[in-house]
Design an enzyme around this catalytic site. Structure first.
Site, short mmCIF file in Angstrom:
data_model
loop_
_atom_site.label_atom_id
_atom_site.label_comp_id
_atom_site.label_asym_id
_atom_site.label_seq_id
_atom_site.Cartn_x
_atom_site.Cartn_y
_atom_site.Cartn_z
N HIS A 64 82.16 19.07 66.99
CA HIS A 64 82.20 20.13 65.99
C HIS A 64 83.47 20.93 66.25
CE1 HIS A 64 77.76 19.68 65.12
NE2 HIS A 64 77.81 19.21 66.36
N PHE A 65 84.48 20.76 65.40
CA PHE A 65 85.77 21.42 65.63
C PHE A 65 85.93 22.69 64.79
CE2 PHE A 65 88.43 17.66 67.49
CZ PHE A 65 87.64 17.67 68.63
N ARG A 66 84.92 23.05 64.00
CA ARG A 66 84.76 24.40 63.41
C ARG A 66 85.68 24.74 62.25
NH1 ARG A 66 79.80 24.69 65.26
NH2 ARG A 66 79.56 25.34 67.44
N ASN A 96 79.15 20.67 59.63
CA ASN A 96 78.61 22.04 59.54
C ASN A 96 79.70 23.08 59.78
OD1 ASN A 96 78.60 21.04 62.18
ND2 ASN A 96 77.03 22.49 62.84
N HIS A 181 70.27 14.65 63.35
CA HIS A 181 69.77 15.63 64.31
C HIS A 181 68.26 15.67 64.10
CE1 HIS A 181 70.13 19.54 66.64
NE2 HIS A 181 68.84 19.40 66.38
N HIS A 234 71.96 12.80 70.21
CA HIS A 234 71.64 13.63 71.40
C HIS A 234 70.15 13.62 71.78
CE1 HIS A 234 70.98 16.32 68.05
NE2 HIS A 234 72.20 16.82 68.03
N ASP A 305 78.96 16.15 71.77
CA ASP A 305 78.44 17.24 70.94
C ASP A 305 79.22 18.52 71.21
OD1 ASP A 305 76.91 18.54 69.07
OD2 ASP A 305 75.12 18.71 70.31
N HIS A 309 81.57 28.08 70.93
CA HIS A 309 81.33 29.45 70.46
C HIS A 309 82.12 30.37 71.38
CE1 HIS A 309 78.06 28.30 67.74
NE2 HIS A 309 77.59 27.55 68.72
#
Length: 446
Positions: A64-66, A96, A181, A234, A305, A309
């Site tokens: 997840h590289f945002r 996401n 997920h 996961h 994963d 944050h």
């Protein structure tokens, strides 16, 4: 006539599909042109690899590289650089973001953002919702799409497909293997009041084993009824592994270094919010079951994963703290340490991080050291000892749950399509990453 290569990797221990051999690799035009004795050959550059192991390029199939929308935590450029520093040659990025990757235009926007900025090769997931099933067939056919991602629990906004009818509609609409997920959102909602404010040890109680087991049982039932392939991300419970062992006809399985390395309650007491992720780090019995499954062949793929944050966000008292941790840069040294400890073989690590992704996702020209394939290599020193630190970790978030971890085995070079991207801890080529090619999205030639 002397054969001339662009690059020769000389004298390393090469991990091939047939086993480990000490040999040379010759590269021409981004691909492996020759494996064998090249002592009489010439090259634009010769890299002495004696004493090192040359692995197929490590592929992290869950990050997840945002970007877009959450660049204060991470972005495509910073996190791809972190990946390259950790020996990772390709990443598959999750939908996401803000906005979520739920239309062809939004997927193309990510590909456009990646061009010239990401140091590693890359692909992006299409996100499934209740309302975009008509768009998913187009998205999964796009060059640079690695497949469709479905959140049955743990997501926010429109990327939540928690009901059987919604899941069935998604997998019936698409042809490729969808990634899931798998936590039961209905049970999670019932158990949220069990969270104890400021007590991260309650996280695996809120998101309990049964939440995962219920969801995975439902998912397998839906997949079999539709005759479709699924990829369960996961996995964290011993109970799910028993179920998935008997579902290899439809389901592939991913595990993470975090679940193989950490255990509750110790990790929450020591790391607090930095140990919080979904599905949770669980008790040691689940960790031991995962290790057994890794070595029994039940697990197909390993991802990180990677989900950064900020420190400020993680410092909020549970359950206000967000779930997720960085991991793309630490995947290789963490797992090489486990190799050195005898918990798995080097060949098995390669299967999980290159051959496994190639088989599960259908990569066209990556995933093994073989003539004709992309010259992607993770070059490692299995004897090198180094302590992982937050300063070494170059994710924009500025921390790692493995700060202080004493690693044995270290990435010393990252080679992507025949060019050095990382060498001796320094980035040597920036922004050269390209979209990963898949068998199911190949463009016509000529």
């Amino acid at each position: 006539m002397t054969q001339v290569f662009d690059l020769i990797l000389r004298g390393g221990t090469v991990v091939t599909p047939g086993g480990q051999i000490q040999t040379d690799i010759g590269i021409i035009n981004e691909r492996i042109a020759r494996i064998g004795d090249l002592s009489q050959a010439a090259a634009g550059e010769i890299y002495g690899a004696a004493g090192l192991h040359i692995l197929p390029g490590v592929i992290d199939s869950q990050v997840h590289f945002r970007e877009p929308g959450l660049e204060h935590k991470a972005d495509l450029e910073t996190e791809a650089r972190s990946a390259a520093l950790g020996g990772v040659t390709a990443v598959f990025e999750m939908p996401n973001t803000n906005p979520s990757t739920i239309t062809p235009d939004l997927l193309q926007d990510k590909l456009n953002r990646a061009k010239g900025r990401m140091d590693v090769d890359h692909a992006f997931y299409a996100g499934a919702t209740h309302t975009n099933t008509d768009l998913l067939p187009e998205m999964e056919r796009m060059v640079g799409c690695c497949g469709v991602k479905v959140f049955m629990g743990a997501s926010t906004g429109d990327l939540l497909v928690q009901d059987d009818e919604g899941v069935a509609a998604v997998i019936k609409a698409i042809k490729r293997r969808a990634a899931f997920h798998s936590e039961d959102e209905y049970r999670l909602a019932e158990r949220r009041p069990l969270a104890r404010t400021g007590d991260w040890t309650s996280h695996p109680e809120v998101r309990d084993v049964e939440s995962a087991v219920m969801s995975t049982k439902r998912l397998l039932r839906i997949a079999r009824a539709a005759g479709k392939r699924i990829h369960v991300l996961h996995i964290s419970t011993a109970e799910e592994l028993e179920i998935l062992r008997d579902a290899k006809d439809v389901a592939s399985v991913e595990c993470l270094p975090q679940h193989l390395t950490l255990a509750a309650p110790e990790c929450y007491e020591r790391l607090k919010g930095y140990a919080q992720m979904n599905p949770p780090i669980r008790e040691a019995r689940h960790r031991e079951a995962l290790w057994r499954a890794v070595n029994a062949g039940i697990v197909d793929v390993m991802g990180s994963d990677h989900a950064p944050h900020t420190k400020e966000e993680k410092a909020r008292p549970y359950p206000a703290s967000p779930s997720g941790m960085p991991g793309v840069q630490t995947l290789v040294p963490i797992m090489l340490t486990h190799v050195n400890e005898g918990k798995l073989s080097l060949q098995r690590f390669v299967e999980l991080t290159s051959a496994g992704p190639q088989r599960v996702f259908g990569l066209a020209d990556k995933g093994r050291i073989a003539e004709g394939y992309h010259a992607d290599f993770t070059i490692v020193d299995l004897k090198h000892k180094e302590t992982i630190t937050a300063d070494w970790s170059k994710s924009k978030c500025g921390w790692t749950p493995f700060d202080g971890f004493e690693a044995t085995g270290w990435p010393v070079a990252t080679v992507i399509r025949g060019g050095f991207v990382m060498r001796d801890g320094e980035i040597t080529r920036k922004g050269g990453g390209k979209p990963v090619r898949f068998n199911e999205t190949l463009e016509p030639q000529g």
